[in-house]
Design a protein around this motif. Sequence first.
Motif, mmCIF file in Angstrom:
data_model
loop_
_atom_site.group_PDB
_atom_site.id
_atom_site.type_symbol
_atom_site.label_atom_id
_atom_site.label_comp_id
_atom_site.label_asym_id
_atom_site.label_seq_id
_atom_site.Cartn_x
_atom_site.Cartn_y
_atom_site.Cartn_z
ATOM 1 N N LEU A 1 0.827 -1.209 0.000
ATOM 2 C CA LEU A 1 0.000 0.000 0.000
ATOM 3 C C LEU A 1 0.864 1.263 0.000
ATOM 4 O O LEU A 1 1.722 1.437 0.877
ATOM 5 N N PRO A 2 0.653 2.176 -0.939
ATOM 6 C CA PRO A 2 1.451 3.412 -0.977
ATOM 7 C C PRO A 2 1.246 4.295 0.247
ATOM 8 O O PRO A 2 2.158 5.018 0.639
ATOM 9 N N VAL A 3 0.048 4.244 0.862
ATOM 10 C CA VAL A 3 -0.198 5.133 1.995
ATOM 11 C C VAL A 3 0.743 4.809 3.149
ATOM 12 O O VAL A 3 1.238 5.723 3.841
ATOM 13 N N LEU A 4 1.031 3.512 3.379
ATOM 14 C CA LEU A 4 1.957 3.152 4.454
ATOM 15 C C LEU A 4 3.382 3.555 4.107
ATOM 16 O O LEU A 4 4.122 4.056 4.962
ATOM 17 N N LYS A 5 3.774 3.351 2.858
ATOM 18 C CA LYS A 5 5.113 3.767 2.451
ATOM 19 C C LYS A 5 5.279 5.274 2.569
ATOM 20 O O LYS A 5 6.343 5.767 2.960
#
Length: 473
Positions: free
Chosen positions: A257-261
């Motif tokens: 998930l990009p949001v966590l990165k």
Amino acid sequence: MHILIKYIVVLLTLWCATLCAQENTSPLTLEYCLETALKNNLDLKGARLKAGSSGINYRQSRADLLPGLNGSYNLGVTNGRSIDPYTNSYLDQRLTFSNAGLQLNAVVFNGFRLLHTIRRERYSMEASEMEVQEARQTLILEITLAYLQILNSRELLKQAKAREVTTGKQLERLRILYDEGSGNPVDYTDMQGQLALDRTAVVEARNALEVAVLDLRRLMNTDDGVPANFTETGLAEKTAAYPHSAETVYRDALASLPVLKAKELRLDAARNSVKVARAAFIPEVSVFGELNTNYSSAAEFLKESGSSVTETGDFVSVDGQEYPVLREETRFTGESISYNDQFSNNLSSAIGVAVSIPLFNGFRARNNVALEKIKMEESRLDLENTTLELRQAISQAHLDMRSAYDRYHILSEQVAAYEASFRVNEVRFNNGVSNIVEYLTSKNNMDNARIALANARYEYMLRVRVLDYYRGI
């Protein structure tokens, strides 16, 4: 000839109308909606602009490592008492002056502030890029869910219209019996009430479809009319059991998930912000160099123009006779020095090392470090909170998916049972064996079961796509 022209105009008009009709009735695919939204959506555009700004800030932080080179030039006129920049003497006259300079400054050491700034801006840039991916994936999910909602609303509208048609046929049959005097008036009026109820359901279903279309248009950010003939092309129906557990979905989400990165990169940027603030406690060493020159309209040089003999005012006595003392003096005339010659002759340069030692600044450096530490902890909490919310959201979505899957299969059996029951009751009612209460009860049971089945089917498809979104698909 006039008739021929009118005939051609009519043909062209009909042709254009046909093209417009074909364009408006062409099916609206999910792929077209996604392409339009990815091109027009304002939130996605804003995320891309923010990423562009972060990229510029990163490039600027790297450019700050380069030496600073600045030039200066001025030209002016003074009146009255002033200092001649050529001779540094006082003058009381109109004076034209000019100065030019070139300054070079390079930081040698400042507690690695520039390096930590570069790392911070790089993490911020990468986080912004992840946020663009997050906005893109979220938009794709929202478009897909909105499209599914339209298909579901369209299916419910289709069922509502079918119910209205069925009820209308029964009402027409009862009206004939009622006119012939062989029918029960109560059955006729009850069927009229049922028809009004079915028409109301059609109105509500049509309104729900229009609201769903408006939501899709908002996400697509388009003013073009969205046709109502949507197609399920590009939407593979998923009614088989979902093969992944909630824990598997959560592990995939942590990895993709990009949001966590993005949150992790924001935390890395905050750590480097603390290091940048701490660099204010360390002395800064820099080297500098200067090149200066000036011009003055009062500057001149003396040129020998001859000689003359003059009395000095002194006398010598020779044999009691006084003679004046003479001397030969060289005569000079003043000539202005040209602008170019002065700039060439007045050149001066300087090089050196500068050390700036922070001694006391009202505790500003210490407070800045404390503030950056607080921001770092806020970023850490934001990451932990996002991770916690993600686990909860995945668990809830997985439970909703399983519930929708179970309801779908149970309702499928229920619909089959109610359809069989309605077929029997319809035959019995048409033959006068059963009453209208039994008929309407059986009909409403079947209609409600079909509605519940359609909702469960699309809800399951929605939940599956939400879980696939968390897995990064």
